[in-house]
Design a protein around this motif. Sequence first.
Motif, PDB file in Angstrom:
ATOM      1  N   GLY A 131       0.795  -1.214   0.000  1.00 14.61           N
ATOM      2  CA  GLY A 131       0.000   0.000   0.000  1.00 14.61           C
ATOM      3  C   GLY A 131       0.827   1.262   0.000  1.00 14.61           C
ATOM      4  O   GLY A 131       0.307   2.364  -0.184  1.00 14.61           O
ATOM      5  N   ALA A 132       2.159   1.113   0.209  1.00 15.65           N
ATOM      6  CA  ALA A 132       3.000   2.304   0.371  1.00 15.65           C
ATOM      7  C   ALA A 132       3.010   3.218  -0.850  1.00 15.65           C
ATOM      8  O   ALA A 132       2.841   4.436  -0.715  1.00 15.65           O
ATOM      9  CB  ALA A 132       4.413   1.880   0.741  1.00 15.65           C
ATOM     10  N   PRO A 133       3.224   2.692  -2.066  1.00 12.42           N
ATOM     11  CA  PRO A 133       3.239   3.618  -3.211  1.00 12.42           C
ATOM     12  C   PRO A 133       1.902   4.320  -3.393  1.00 12.42           C
ATOM     13  O   PRO A 133       1.859   5.478  -3.842  1.00 12.42           O
ATOM     14  CB  PRO A 133       3.540   2.702  -4.406  1.00 12.42           C
ATOM     15  N   LEU A 134       0.807   3.630  -3.009  1.00 13.84           N
ATOM     16  CA  LEU A 134      -0.508   4.250  -3.140  1.00 13.84           C
ATOM     17  C   LEU A 134      -0.619   5.465  -2.219  1.00 13.84           C
ATOM     18  O   LEU A 134      -1.117   6.529  -2.638  1.00 13.84           O
ATOM     19  CB  LEU A 134      -1.590   3.219  -2.793  1.00 13.84           C
ATOM     20  N   VAL A 135      -0.138   5.318  -0.975  1.00 14.79           N
ATOM     21  CA  VAL A 135      -0.199   6.439  -0.027  1.00 14.79           C
ATOM     22  C   VAL A 135       0.558   7.634  -0.581  1.00 14.79           C
ATOM     23  O   VAL A 135       0.091   8.778  -0.571  1.00 14.79           O
ATOM     24  CB  VAL A 135       0.394   6.011   1.328  1.00 14.79           C
ATOM     25  N   ARG A 136       1.753   7.342  -1.111  1.00 12.35           N
ATOM     26  CA  ARG A 136       2.555   8.435  -1.665  1.00 12.35           C
ATOM     27  C   ARG A 136       1.856   9.110  -2.826  1.00 12.35           C
ATOM     28  O   ARG A 136       1.876  10.332  -2.969  1.00 12.35           O
ATOM     29  CB  ARG A 136       3.860   7.834  -2.153  1.00 12.35           C
ATOM     30  N   ALA A 137       1.226   8.269  -3.680  1.00  9.89           N
ATOM     31  CA  ALA A 137       0.563   8.827  -4.850  1.00  9.89           C
ATOM     32  C   ALA A 137      -0.614   9.697  -4.451  1.00  9.89           C
ATOM     33  O   ALA A 137      -0.867  10.750  -5.059  1.00  9.89           O
ATOM     34  CB  ALA A 137       0.098   7.690  -5.756  1.00  9.89           C
ATOM     35  N   ILE A 138      -1.335   9.257  -3.397  1.00  9.97           N
ATOM     36  CA  ILE A 138      -2.500  10.043  -2.968  1.00  9.97           C
ATOM     37  C   ILE A 138      -2.048  11.392  -2.428  1.00  9.97           C
ATOM     38  O   ILE A 138      -2.659  12.436  -2.704  1.00  9.97           O
ATOM     39  CB  ILE A 138      -3.310   9.262  -1.928  1.00  9.97           C
ATOM     40  N   ILE A 139      -0.950  11.392  -1.675  1.00 10.00           N
ATOM     41  CA  ILE A 139      -0.442  12.674  -1.164  1.00 10.00           C
ATOM     42  C   ILE A 139      -0.084  13.587  -2.328  1.00 10.00           C
ATOM     43  O   ILE A 139      -0.422  14.783  -2.349  1.00 10.00           O
ATOM     44  CB  ILE A 139       0.785  12.452  -0.272  1.00 10.00           C
ATOM     45  N   ALA A 140       0.617  13.016  -3.348  1.00  5.03           N
ATOM     46  CA  ALA A 140       1.011  13.848  -4.490  1.00  5.03           C
ATOM     47  C   ALA A 140      -0.203  14.394  -5.218  1.00  5.03           C
ATOM     48  O   ALA A 140      -0.231  15.560  -5.637  1.00  5.03           O
ATOM     49  CB  ALA A 140       1.880  13.020  -5.431  1.00  5.03           C
ATOM     50  N   ARG A 141      -1.223  13.540  -5.353  1.00  2.00           N
ATOM     51  CA  ARG A 141      -2.431  13.983  -6.056  1.00  2.00           C
ATOM     52  C   ARG A 141      -3.152  15.076  -5.286  1.00  2.00           C
ATOM     53  O   ARG A 141      -3.602  16.069  -5.867  1.00  2.00           O
ATOM     54  CB  ARG A 141      -3.365  12.774  -6.210  1.00  2.00           C
ATOM     55  N   LEU A 142      -3.239  14.931  -3.959  1.00  2.00           N
ATOM     56  CA  LEU A 142      -3.899  15.959  -3.154  1.00  2.00           C
ATOM     57  C   LEU A 142      -3.148  17.270  -3.226  1.00  2.00           C
ATOM     58  O   LEU A 142      -3.745  18.350  -3.337  1.00  2.00           O
ATOM     59  CB  LEU A 142      -3.976  15.503  -1.703  1.00  2.00           C
TER      60      LEU A 142
ATOM     61  N   GLU B 130      13.281   3.832  -3.768  1.00  2.00           N
ATOM     62  CA  GLU B 130      12.042   4.622  -3.754  1.00  2.00           C
ATOM     63  C   GLU B 130      10.940   3.878  -3.012  1.00  2.00           C
ATOM     64  O   GLU B 130      10.182   4.454  -2.235  1.00  2.00           O
ATOM     65  CB  GLU B 130      11.591   4.905  -5.196  1.00  2.00           C
ATOM     66  N   TRP B 131      10.887   2.575  -3.245  1.00  2.00           N
ATOM     67  CA  TRP B 131       9.872   1.783  -2.570  1.00  2.00           C
ATOM     68  C   TRP B 131      10.117   1.796  -1.057  1.00  2.00           C
ATOM     69  O   TRP B 131       9.198   1.956  -0.258  1.00  2.00           O
ATOM     70  CB  TRP B 131       9.930   0.342  -3.095  1.00  2.00           C
ATOM     71  N   ALA B 132      11.396   1.659  -0.679  1.00  2.00           N
ATOM     72  CA  ALA B 132      11.721   1.645   0.746  1.00  2.00           C
ATOM     73  C   ALA B 132      11.329   2.960   1.396  1.00  2.00           C
ATOM     74  O   ALA B 132      10.808   2.987   2.519  1.00  2.00           O
ATOM     75  CB  ALA B 132      13.205   1.371   0.961  1.00  2.00           C
ATOM     76  N   SER B 133      11.545   4.091   0.704  1.00  2.00           N
ATOM     77  CA  SER B 133      11.194   5.350   1.344  1.00  2.00           C
ATOM     78  C   SER B 133       9.673   5.514   1.408  1.00  2.00           C
ATOM     79  O   SER B 133       9.145   6.080   2.366  1.00  2.00           O
ATOM     80  CB  SER B 133      11.876   6.515   0.643  1.00  2.00           C
ATOM     81  N   ALA B 134       8.953   4.965   0.410  1.00  2.00           N
ATOM     82  CA  ALA B 134       7.489   5.007   0.493  1.00  2.00           C
ATOM     83  C   ALA B 134       6.998   4.139   1.639  1.00  2.00           C
ATOM     84  O   ALA B 134       6.072   4.511   2.384  1.00  2.00           O
ATOM     85  CB  ALA B 134       6.890   4.535  -0.828  1.00  2.00           C
ATOM     86  N   ILE B 135       7.631   2.957   1.796  1.00  2.00           N
ATOM     87  CA  ILE B 135       7.234   2.073   2.901  1.00  2.00           C
ATOM     88  C   ILE B 135       7.502   2.764   4.232  1.00  2.00           C
ATOM     89  O   ILE B 135       6.712   2.662   5.176  1.00  2.00           O
ATOM     90  CB  ILE B 135       8.006   0.741   2.825  1.00  2.00           C
TER      91      ILE B 135
END
Lengths: 662, 220, 313
Positions: free
Chosen positions: C16-27, C225-230
Amino acid sequence: MLIGPTGALFVLLAVALGVAVPVILMASRAPGARRLAITLILAASFAGCVLAVFGFLGRAAPRLDLSWAAPFPFSFVVDRLSAFFLLLVCAVAIPVTIFAAPYFDLHYSERRRNWTWGFFSLFLLSMIVVVTAATGFSFLVGWELMTLVSAGLILIEGDSAERRHNVFIYLLMMHAGAAAVAACFFLFLPYSHGLDFEAVRASGAGMPGGIRAAIFLAAFVGFGAKAGLIPLHLWLPRAHPIAPSPVSALMSGIMLKTAVYGFVRFTFDFLGGGPWWSGYVVLIVAAVTGLLGILYAIAEDDLKRLLAYSSVENIGIIFLGLGASLIFLAHGVPLGAALALIAALFHTFNHAFFKSLLFLGAGAISNSAHSANLNELGGLQRRMPFTGAAVLIGCCSIAGLPLFSGFVSEWLTFRSLLAGSALINTKAQIILPLMVGILALIGGLAAACFVKTFGTAFLGRPRSTGAEHAEEAPLGMRTGLALLAAVCLAIGIFPGFLLRPLVALAQVLIPGAGVPEETLSIARILPWTAAIVLGTGALVAVFKRRERIARTWACGLPGLSSRMQYTSTVFSKPLRFVFAQVYRPDRKVEELPADQPYFPVSISYRSVRTTSYERVFYRPFVELILSLAYRLRRLQTGNIQVYLLYIFLALVSLLAFLRFER
Amino acid sequence: MGLVGLATEKILSSFSVFLFLTILLLAVARRISTSVLLFGLQSAIIAAEVLATAFQEKLPEVYIVGALVFVIKVVAIPRAFFLLTKRLKTVRDVKASTTPTQSVFIVAAIIYLSYAAVHSYGRVVHVPDDPLAAAVSLILTGAFLMVSRKKALMQMLGLLVLENGIFLAALITTFGMPLVIEIGIFFDILMGLLLMGIFTFRISDTFEHLDVSKLRKLRG
Amino acid sequence: MRIALDILQVLLLILGAPLVRAIIARLKARLQRRRGASIWRPYAELFKLLRKEELVPPTSSAVFRLAPMVLFGATIGAAAFVPVVHASALLGSRGDFFLFVYLLALGRFFLSVGALDGGCAFGGMGASREALVSSLAEAPFLLGLVAIAIVASRVDIAGMVAWTLGQNIFNISAVHILAFTSLAMVILAETGRMPVDNPTTHLELTMIHEGMVLEYSGPSLALIEWASAIKLHIMVALLIALFFPWGMASNGSGWGIAVALLLYCTKTAVLVILLSVIESSVAKLRMYLVPDFLGVASALSALAVIFTMWVKR
């Protein structure tokens, strides 16, 4: 004088290190003789390890009584505490000796080599004497011998004026410390009959509070000077860097630990815990030591001075554990005291290994790259991969990262400080948890410092021709490094092997302590954590594709040079800026010629960092003593009648004293 | 009791934490406007506490006090400050003489000190510890602001925070003072502020700056 | 059964980590009146990077190649500590929060060291600034967690969550408010979000995390990148678990787990919205003001520890 098998081992050790090796080295110049001497040292160290194990597991502690050979009681015993430190000394001595064999060959001429090996074995013997001493006399003999022999080893390396000045400061402070230690012993005399450790221990219980406080303070000052607590650490960054690397490894790795041994012996074994304020004093001094030590380490560019300051920091962490333990003892919580003591002793063990590893690595670096200044190294990992791997393990251990040994002892210290929150309604209830913050800051700064160290020394491009032409270290050096690195890794993932003996030791020193369950939980969780971390890391290695070497984009320039990298000085600049109050360098910028400010011919920048405690504490202190000495000089008038008057006055006052005493 | 009762109970038992947060933020605030906003927030919390006390103790005149606090300290005074700042055309910076890190540690020490001081007293007077410690912290923080901030406007703000603290202390120990005294105190404050406003104008006119550390003529 | 659920939690945190990051970027994009990229873009990017060839600087050594793997492994290790849907985690009941914090430090150490291996100035710059931020952020992080641990009398994260679950949601605890403020500030620093570090910058003057990953490409970059999103996801989950865990499943029933998951998504959404608003409304701090920021966090967490004394009396 009946000696059992363990006593025989003892005698063997003493004879091998003290007599045989120097004699062999003096007698013959053949290389075979030297090899025999080195084998003897290794065998003796191994025998020492075996003796330590016997002392720990055996029912009766091995003893050796040599009082017939000396004017004062001169005997040795290996009880549990001594066994632990004996194991430390001998176990570190083996890899260091293996490393030192090719190192001294490359480093010294024939004659000096023999002297160095002779002193080396005497140095080991003196440290063994200190940790196994059973009387005050043997302890003090060993103590002084350690200082003298190490000073000799430093001077063999070279005796320029600057080195002699540093050795002078070293000897001065060590003797001051030894005087305090001797005072410690002598304060027991009115209450115990003789300075046998048994007698001292027995008398410790029934002494008045004032004497106990005095003994504690004398022990703290004496052993603190030897260990390198601030503000008595002035000698450490002067003496450790100028010794040859294996000797620095021994000094930093083991000699500082003998001070910890002495302190533990006095406060826990003889006194059974100091006065109620002792823990707080130790805690505060330790926190300051740890913080200032690592701050000075970060600012250093000379690798060996950096490691010396880092030793100061780690001694601070060890004494944090000891201070917490004393606080718990004073409040009557033996379980917490045991946990804190285990933490301190574990960190002692760890530090011995990873600091020796790092100093030996520094020796290998300076041997290959002909420089120990971080600003002149770089790119060594590709040229010395094995040494780099070993030093990386050492850096990770000292930074306290999980899966390496340093983490376990820092974790134990954290947990023991956290356990202080259970001491309801005392000052310690918040002071100990707040110390978690200080220890966390020290740990974070240590990690930053060793990122800098490893990164600038081994990674990137070489910053000098010496580093460019560096070669891998010879086999002997690599073996020594590998042994130490293996221990750091093994203890980091399976700490249970060391924790069980330490728990037994703590139960001896602190009566009434059970088994702290933290020691069990960490031994259980670390292998699982290692499995998950290493397993996941190995799993994602599957994703690795083929790779292609591609030159880094240099913004249009023909290529990147080694001067475009970050150096060690620059890396530490942000931290030095933030903690500027601690450093306060004297900076001078000179532009020549002075009357043409816009068209200078040369601009020079000079920055001298005199550590602030030197300015604030030592210089005024020294000046005070000198001014007192000048004033006392007036007593020496040179007139013989005045001297006769002094004798007359002394006689009169003695008579008056006798009369009024009646 | 219902929702209102629950809300008042929660307000009364926990408003001190939010007061602590406002003074910690005041320690690090770097602009005058931020400090004024924080003061307004602080006064709003105190107004809420006054109203909650009125509801719980069932004293109707305390409602009036609460309303007064709200109108004067949450609405009027911050408005006046913003007006003053605009008129004086002064630089927005607070001109602190301690770094934010030092200030916040000093305020943390002040909070610890107030708790230590209040601890023994609270048991005697049967007053809960937290609100009294909050009041003492407000007083000490107001004094600290007056000492460490060099802008004349911040001196005024420091005095106002201090007065907040005194008011809160009086409220807690007496469960609401008589209305007349409250009104008297408010008018005192208003007069004081008016005078300080006039003086600030005159200082700015005469010296062309509002830095009190440069006003050194108070010497013999 | 419990182990399966714990493993599922770790997988949820990872995937779920990349999704969280993407949602923040989209907001953030929406707040800036842009449309923003699709919320599934980071997955596409990871997929793309994992299949690419890797370019390696000529001066790099084994450490450069090892660093992303150690970083990823350490972050997964830390993810095994955080409870998401029920008050237990894979390592969460035996291991304590010190191990958790130091596992993250292990990852960061190797990332900094790998950055220095590139041999160019950007890696050194990033590593040097990261050293500044991380060394000062350790103390408030640990002190905040210590305060909560003292109040809960538990040292393992799962235990602290279980204790909080047993408390009344309407009780306001001074210790928790102070600890929450301090931990939120530390998390902004540790995950490299505004106002400490701009995660979308490419100007060298403003880079901290981005500077360290500049030399990496292909699968290594994907792992980093994945690790930092996690890491960001773990921190958000940690905040939720420690301060607002109500709704977690108490037994292993399917219904309870589904409800817990839904509530978790809601709470994450709230925190994510808060984070986006904060990131869009403040400017990045000048680097030498970050120590002041972290100093405030340290004072708040120290105060939280001091307050535990009055709670425990």
